[in-house]
Design a protein around this motif. Sequence first.
Motif, PDB file in Angstrom:
ATOM      1  N   ALA A 150      14.188 -10.140 -15.591  1.00 17.04           N
ATOM      2  CA  ALA A 150      15.632 -10.063 -15.386  1.00 17.04           C
ATOM      3  C   ALA A 150      16.321 -11.016 -16.359  1.00 17.04           C
ATOM      4  CB  ALA A 150      15.975 -10.431 -13.954  1.00 17.04           C
ATOM      5  N   ARG A 151      17.534 -10.645 -16.734  1.00 20.55           N
ATOM      6  CA  ARG A 151      18.220 -11.452 -17.742  1.00 20.55           C
ATOM      7  C   ARG A 151      18.695 -12.777 -17.177  1.00 20.55           C
ATOM      8  NH1 ARG A 151      23.803  -9.381 -19.026  1.00 20.55           N
ATOM      9  NH2 ARG A 151      24.112 -10.613 -17.168  1.00 20.55           N
ATOM     10  N   ASP A 152      19.301 -12.739 -16.004  1.00 22.94           N
ATOM     11  CA  ASP A 152      19.952 -13.934 -15.496  1.00 22.94           C
ATOM     12  C   ASP A 152      19.042 -14.822 -14.649  1.00 22.94           C
ATOM     13  OD1 ASP A 152      22.277 -13.255 -16.712  1.00 22.94           O
ATOM     14  OD2 ASP A 152      23.084 -12.188 -14.981  1.00 22.94           O
ATOM     15  N   TRP A 153      18.225 -14.195 -13.826  1.00 21.10           N
ATOM     16  CA  TRP A 153      17.490 -14.989 -12.861  1.00 21.10           C
ATOM     17  C   TRP A 153      15.982 -14.780 -13.013  1.00 21.10           C
ATOM     18  CZ3 TRP A 153      21.245 -17.889 -10.891  1.00 21.10           C
ATOM     19  CH2 TRP A 153      22.540 -17.347 -10.848  1.00 21.10           C
ATOM     20  N   ASN A 169      18.136 -10.417 -23.222  1.00 20.32           N
ATOM     21  CA  ASN A 169      18.494  -9.298 -22.374  1.00 20.32           C
ATOM     22  C   ASN A 169      17.426  -8.224 -22.544  1.00 20.32           C
ATOM     23  OD1 ASN A 169      19.653  -7.353 -20.842  1.00 20.32           O
ATOM     24  ND2 ASN A 169      21.694  -7.539 -21.752  1.00 20.32           N
ATOM     25  N   ARG A 171      16.648  -5.594 -21.195  1.00 21.36           N
ATOM     26  CA  ARG A 171      16.960  -4.170 -21.082  1.00 21.36           C
ATOM     27  C   ARG A 171      17.896  -3.669 -22.168  1.00 21.36           C
ATOM     28  NH1 ARG A 171      16.124  -6.284 -16.799  1.00 21.36           N
ATOM     29  NH2 ARG A 171      14.722  -5.480 -15.231  1.00 21.36           N
TER      30      ARG A 171
END
Lengths: 318, 427
Positions: A150-153, A169, A171
């Motif tokens: 996942a990008r953020d977490w 990122n 994805r």
Amino acid sequence: MSLDTLPRASRNTHRRDRPPGRRWRSRLDVKAMPYFLVSPYFILFAAFGLFPLAFTLYYSLYDYDLTGTTEWAGLGNYTALLGDDDFWRATVNTVAMFVIATVPQMLLALFLANALNKHMRFRLPIRMSVLLPLVTSVVAVAVVFTQLFARDWGLVNYLLGLVGVENTNWRAERIPSWIAIATMVDWRWTGYNAIIFLAGMQTIPKDLYEAASIDGASRRRQFWQITLPMLRPTMIFVVLNSTIGGLTLFSEPMTFYNGNPDGGSQGQFQTVAMFVYKEAFREFDYGYASAAAWLLFLLILIGAAINFLFVRRIGGTR
Amino acid sequence: MALTVTSCGSGGTPESSAPASSAAAQPVTIRVQTFGGGENFGYKNAIAKWNAEHKDIQIKHENLTDQFEQQYWPQMIQWLTSGSGAGDVVGIDEGGMGLAKARTEWWADLKEYGLESRKADFPAWKWENGVAADGKIFALGTDIGGMSLCYRKDLFEKAGLPSNRDEVSALWPSWDEFMNVGKKFQAKVKDTKWADGTNTLYQVVLYQEAAKNGNVSYFDTSNNLIVDKNPAVKTAFDFAMKMSQQGMTAKLRNFTDEWATGTQKGSFATVGCPSWMLGVVSGNAGDDGKGKWDVAAVPGGGGNWGGSWLAVPKQSKHPKEAAMVADYLTQAQTEASIFTDFGNMPSNTKAQQDPAVQGAKNEFFNDAPIGEIFAKSAASLQPVFLGVKHAQVKNAVESVIQGMDDGSVPYDKAWQQLVDDAVKAAG
């Protein structure tokens, strides 16, 4: 039929001493039984292999909207596909992910198998554990990896952040997304291939190694000069198997984008299989999807041929 | 079989009106299939109530996925064309109604079960969308759009902004001002973005603008693609681009797992909220989010995004009971309770006028007076026409807008690509 030669002996011995009815029946037995016995495979193959193949071929020649109309299109679907950028992008993605995933996977599986081929304690449980990733559901795998990437977490970004790499990122960028998915594939299939390699290694006669040891060949030398060449048939099987699996890659990239067959906002990691799915079941363009499926079939044939030629040369002095 | 399933067209008692087919041998199970994130259709309590009262007909609710265009609808189409697999009652998003209406052969005719009596319960457009060209009544309306803006009260406080909902509403009469407030917010609260992503607000603006441009979005009423001609699309697109260029989005695509996680972890401070989105947000945020979220007015006036219908597939083995369930789930009383529990705005006009609805407050959203926010404007909502291929075009457009935000589509090429991809998807 070549099978005629088979029952001849029995036919001669039984001919005279049986009443005509039974003779007929026994003849049926002898003639039909083999067909009956081998039939399950062929029935299954006809139902789940041949029929869909013919069905898709038939509909690939039509403009077939899954929700309605069917119109003859000839080769129109094929020519349209060859000019469809999305299709080519999916092809590039598929081949690239296949290469990124398969090369390290083969090497890893090979060395893993080699390590497992030694005498050690708890050999069986350790060998079994290598297969564990395979029995976990692909969806579970994808869910976990989706979160890892996942990008953020995500954990991967967190770890990369520790060494000063900015959040990726996974994805949105093409090559990172390929790597993420290749990791997923490798995690699942490396152990499986290792076990097959291991099985292949165990068929190599021990005296070859003994003789080599006496001649003073090092362990490493033995691996390259004995194990690898003797393993070639196994390797051909594994590589062909991975080619088919890799080029039809679907579940992992699909779940990686929440079950959206687009594979990223701009098809960053859309595979050909996803393209087929998208065209058939989201755009309802069944004919077009069928044509794409046939081109995928062709791609697999080509990929298999190339890999076959390549693997045949491995470890060989010929 | 002209069974009088309902006598409630004129205010009868809804659930008990059915003659509970006395031969209570095997209970009939009616599968209700829906889609959507969080609490989606908000059927939890309504179904529990029905099941407690109807031993002979049990409802089994299956919320299949939170993705309508990507998963639910394609799967449903396969089931409908192949003749098996679909539930007895299925939810259809407005984006699928164009196609559903064009394929009447998929659906049971609810007229046969006496449901034409329900006509008076709905606004004309909601009712007519469930009636096919041949007069078959195939779907009943559930909820409607209505617009608001959900925001994180606690984060607004942190940023030193007013957090009271009326003051917040006053902060942004227009979208420009909405962005200005966002800039102030992001300057104060570093790790939170102003909006979830480009797509949610894009849709809000698109539906607002559609109402000003003949109530059409991607297709005109003769099903011609007008993406490049409809100013509503361009205005909404420009707005999304501006949001993205100024770095005001968390770059999350709505209805994905990451978006849900972002809601939970406070990756963004505002999200465009048609009424049904309240249930999605509260479901995604979980109990921890209670009291942190609030609802304010949407910049730029109202609009009608979303809303669904319930249909009974022809393949259902129990069409009569399925029709009863669809009837029950769209009754004034049911729709009103769904609104007060979860926030989905009733399409049933009687429910809209229900004092309980008009005065409803939503506990999760700090007791926001959602009745005042949504129900008051419900009667004036205009439908937006969506073509047969709306779902496909919507997906193509959203992908470009998302791609623009995640950096895979350059800003200066985005509009052209949006048009190209839309043409391709409609083809």
